[in-house]
Design an enzyme around this catalytic site. Structure first.
Site, PDB file in Angstrom:
ATOM      1  N   ASN A   1       0.852  -1.181   0.000  1.00 55.61           N
ATOM      2  CA  ASN A   1       0.000   0.000   0.000  1.00 55.61           C
ATOM      3  C   ASN A   1       0.891   1.235   0.000  1.00 55.61           C
ATOM      4  O   ASN A   1       2.002   1.194   0.563  1.00 55.61           O
ATOM      5  CB  ASN A   1      -0.918   0.012   1.226  1.00 55.61           C
TER       6      ASN A   1
ATOM      7  N   VAL B   1      -6.823   0.300  -6.681  1.00 51.00           N
ATOM      8  CA  VAL B   1      -6.812   1.705  -6.257  1.00 51.00           C
ATOM      9  C   VAL B   1      -7.915   2.444  -7.001  1.00 51.00           C
ATOM     10  O   VAL B   1      -8.574   1.880  -7.878  1.00 51.00           O
ATOM     11  CB  VAL B   1      -5.432   2.373  -6.515  1.00 51.00           C
TER      12      VAL B   1
ATOM     13  N   SER C   1     -17.474  -7.409  -8.404  1.00 45.23           N
ATOM     14  CA  SER C   1     -18.692  -6.886  -7.794  1.00 45.23           C
ATOM     15  C   SER C   1     -19.081  -7.666  -6.551  1.00 45.23           C
ATOM     16  O   SER C   1     -18.924  -8.886  -6.488  1.00 45.23           O
ATOM     17  CB  SER C   1     -19.864  -6.951  -8.780  1.00 45.23           C
TER      18      SER C   1
ATOM     19  N   LYS D   1     -18.971  -4.681 -16.121  1.00 44.04           N
ATOM     20  CA  LYS D   1     -19.099  -4.234 -14.732  1.00 44.04           C
ATOM     21  C   LYS D   1     -19.804  -2.882 -14.665  1.00 44.04           C
ATOM     22  O   LYS D   1     -20.635  -2.635 -13.785  1.00 44.04           O
ATOM     23  CB  LYS D   1     -17.715  -4.124 -14.077  1.00 44.04           C
TER      24      LYS D   1
ATOM     25  N   HIS E   1     -23.354  -3.501 -15.161  1.00 44.58           N
ATOM     26  CA  HIS E   1     -23.853  -4.086 -13.893  1.00 44.58           C
ATOM     27  C   HIS E   1     -24.237  -2.964 -12.938  1.00 44.58           C
ATOM     28  O   HIS E   1     -25.322  -2.960 -12.345  1.00 44.58           O
ATOM     29  CB  HIS E   1     -22.780  -4.962 -13.240  1.00 44.58           C
ATOM     30  N   ASN E   2     -23.358  -1.979 -12.805  1.00 47.99           N
ATOM     31  CA  ASN E   2     -23.636  -0.878 -11.891  1.00 47.99           C
ATOM     32  C   ASN E   2     -24.797  -0.021 -12.373  1.00 47.99           C
ATOM     33  O   ASN E   2     -25.608   0.455 -11.577  1.00 47.99           O
ATOM     34  CB  ASN E   2     -22.380  -0.016 -11.705  1.00 47.99           C
TER      35      ASN E   2
ATOM     36  N   GLU F   1     -27.780  -1.836 -11.471  1.00 53.27           N
ATOM     37  CA  GLU F   1     -27.899  -1.687 -10.011  1.00 53.27           C
ATOM     38  C   GLU F   1     -28.636  -0.390  -9.687  1.00 53.27           C
ATOM     39  O   GLU F   1     -29.562  -0.361  -8.865  1.00 53.27           O
ATOM     40  CB  GLU F   1     -26.496  -1.683  -9.409  1.00 53.27           C
TER      41      GLU F   1
ATOM     42  N   ARG G   1     -31.234  10.391  -8.868  1.00 48.92           N
ATOM     43  CA  ARG G   1     -30.231  10.646  -7.832  1.00 48.92           C
ATOM     44  C   ARG G   1     -29.738  12.104  -7.915  1.00 48.92           C
ATOM     45  O   ARG G   1     -29.603  12.788  -6.907  1.00 48.92           O
ATOM     46  CB  ARG G   1     -29.026   9.703  -8.001  1.00 48.92           C
TER      47      ARG G   1
HETATM   48  C1  6PG Z   1     -20.347  -3.473  -6.648  1.00 45.62           C
HETATM   49  C2  6PG Z   1     -20.860  -2.054  -6.431  1.00 45.62           C
HETATM   50  C3  6PG Z   1     -19.733  -1.055  -6.339  1.00 45.62           C
HETATM   51  C4  6PG Z   1     -20.224   0.410  -6.347  1.00 45.62           C
HETATM   52  C5  6PG Z   1     -20.854   0.818  -5.051  1.00 45.62           C
HETATM   53  C6  6PG Z   1     -21.164   2.323  -4.993  1.00 45.62           C
HETATM   54  O1  6PG Z   1     -20.610  -4.011  -7.724  1.00 45.62           O
HETATM   55  O2  6PG Z   1     -19.718  -3.984  -5.714  1.00 45.62           O
HETATM   56  O3  6PG Z   1     -21.661  -1.704  -7.556  1.00 45.62           O
HETATM   57  O4  6PG Z   1     -18.898  -1.239  -7.471  1.00 45.62           O
HETATM   58  O5  6PG Z   1     -19.136   1.242  -6.493  1.00 45.62           O
HETATM   59  O6  6PG Z   1     -22.051   0.138  -4.937  1.00 45.62           O
HETATM   60  O7  6PG Z   1     -21.724   2.757  -6.209  1.00 45.62           O
HETATM   61  P1  6PG Z   1     -22.446   4.201  -6.331  1.00 45.62           P
HETATM   62  O8  6PG Z   1     -21.753   5.152  -5.382  1.00 45.62           O
HETATM   63  O9  6PG Z   1     -22.239   4.589  -7.762  1.00 45.62           O
HETATM   64  O10 6PG Z   1     -23.869   3.961  -5.936  1.00 45.62           O
END
Ligand code: 6PG
Length: 480
Positions: A34, A76, A130, A185, A188-189, A192, A290
């Site tokens: 780190n 990071v 994720s 990914k 995916h977000n 989400e 948001r």
């Molecule tokens: C995951 C999540 C992660 C994400 C956080 C915060 O797959 O583990 O999606 O990658 O960064 O959930 O995301 P936001 O701040 O954009 O809501």
């Protein structure tokens, strides 16, 4: 320094630390580093009994501790910090080594980095990880990009640390070259965001129109979690709604400031979709919701705007309405996932990644934030028809949405009538109806554009492009 470590992790914030622990728990000797050595020392002191860690005080020590071909995971912050770490490590690596970026990098950065390092003979794999800190420790969903050669060197490690789906399959795969993993990914977000938005709209309607208390809505979500809406996000939502703030005794959800944050991956999904021309209205509405929630001045100005008076349903109607909300939530969720998969398909065709959507759905069945039972169905749909144009055409989903649409329409209408914002559910319904519509009003847009900008239009009965002489005798001319 003797090279004893099987893999290295640099960047020991929560995700990096837990990923290193997961690797060590699975029997790998893990070199850890780190920028601030204190974090490295803390990891070894606190968790040294979980496996074999090799602390490194510098990038040089980190690289020297790795068996070759070296496998080194960067954990990071996305953007410049990742570039800085790559610039420091690359000169220390040899051809054939593998550098992994496990952060939430933008896929275009990953494509750039992969090309630059490939020119030096170094493999670079952008790997979407994720599941948050719990997933990193106990088993994430892992979406790998990069070359097949790199993945061959990584897959034993990644297989061991990934989550396990209900059928025993590990939720890890190589999805395609260069930025494919980080792109998936990112989507995916985005999904989400859409999923969370739809869930909060369902909560808002059950609170405002059905008149249920958060604890009652928690129970409704727990019941939904035993059916087709079974998912991590529904489970989490029930827990959040059931929680009482210890210092006030009030429902937790009532003491939280109603301004949603966002680190940016949902925003990237929409920006990318705009460039690809793929409609992700559910994800876009979630991002804008948001953003709007954080626009204090705008919201303050809006508070006195006239609107409907609140109307609370009686208990019998409330129960019936809750059932309709379940159907609306499910239907809108399917549409939002369909939009996300369509975006992945479009990007895969654009960048020649050859991403298999059944594999993507299978990856998301465990470990990740959007893990859900119905992903088995989505995997089956794309297994049966890999080039399926839309999930809404899959017999299973066509049947379910066909039945759910009447409740979905009723809920969208109730939200509009009662003045409860439901942008996600309503946008998904508009998307569904647009797909169903034989003749869209886009024809009129073409007329408007030709009138004020001579942008030309196509006809339904003839090939070619046309322009009408709106200022003159309004004859039309074929333009080519
Ligand atoms: C995951 C999540 C992660 C994400 C956080 C915060 O797959 O583990 O999606 O990658 O960064 O959930 O995301 P936001 O701040 O954009 O809501």
């Amino acid at each position: 320094m003797t090279a004893t470590a099987h893999v290295g992790v640099t960047g020991l914030a929560v995700m990096g630390r837990n990923l290193a622990r997961n690797l060590a728990r699975n029997g790998y000797t893990v070199a850890v580093h780190n920028r601030t050595p204190a974090r490295t020392n803390a990891l070894v002191e606190q968790f040294g009994d979980e496996g074999t860690f090799v602390p490194a005080d510098s990038a040089k020590e980190l690289v020297a501790s790795l068996q070759r071909p070296r496998r080194l995971i960067i954990m990071v912050q996305a953007g410049d910090p990742t570039d800085a770490v790559i610039d420091e490590l690359a000169p220390l690596l040899d051809p054939g080594d593998v550098l992994v970026d496990g952060g939430n990098a933008h896929f275009t950065d990953t494509r750039r980095r992969e090309a630059a390092l490939r020119a030096r003979g170094i493999h670079f794999a952008g790997v979407g990880i994720s599941g948050g800190e719990e997933g990193a420790l106990h088993g994430p969903s892992i979406m790998s990009g990069g070359s097949k050669e790199a993945y061959q060197l990584l897959s034993p490690l990644l297989d061991d640390i990934a989550a396990t789906a209900p059928d025993g399959a590990r939720t890890v795969a190589h999805l395609g070259p260069d930025g494919a993993g980080h792109f998936v990914k990112m989507v995916h977000n985005g999904i989400e965001y859409a999923d969370m938005q739809l869930i909060t709209e369902a909560y808002h309607l059950l609170r405002h129109t059905a008149g249920y208390e958060p604890s009652q809505i928690a129970e409704i979500f727990r019941t939904w979690n035993t059916g087709r809406l079974n998912s991590y996000l529904i489970e989490v939502t029930a827990e959040v709604l059931a929680h009482t703030d210890p210092s006030t005794g009030l429902p937790f959800v009532d003491i939280v400031a109603d301004r949603a944050g966002q680190k940016g991956t949902g925003r990237w999904t929409v920006q990318t979709a705009l460039d690809l021309g793929t409609p992700v209205s559910g994800i876009a509405q979630a991002v804008f919701a948001r953003s709007l929630s954080s626009q204090d001045t705008l919201r303050e100005a809006g508070r006195t705007l006239l609107g409907p008076t609140r109307r609370v349903l009686g208990s019998q109607d409330a129960a019936r309405f809750a059932d309709q909300v379940e159907q609306a939530l499910y239907a809108a969720k399917v549409v939002s996932y369909d939009q996300g998969f369509h975006q992945i398909r479009t990007a895969s065709d654009t960048y020649q990644w050859d991403v298999d959507l059944a594999t993507v759905a299978a990856l998301w069945r465990a470990g990740c934030i959007i893990r859900a039972d119905f992903l088995d169905r989505i995997r089956d749909a794309y297994t049966a028809e890999p080039r399926l144009t839309s999930l809404l055409r899959d017999p299973h989903f066509a049947e379910e949405i066909g039945q759910a649409q009447w409740a979905w329409r009723a809920v969208a209408a109730t939200a509009a009538r009662d003045g409860v914002p439901a942008p996600g559910m309503s946008a998904a319904l508009a998307h569904f109806d647009t797909l169903r519509t034989e003749r869209l009003p886009a024809a009129l847009i073409q007329g408007q554009r030709d009138y004020f900008g001579a942008h030309t239009y196509q006809r339904t009965d003839q090939d070619g492009s046309f322009h009408t002489d709106w200022a003159g005798d309004r004859t039309e001319h074929r333009t080519r």
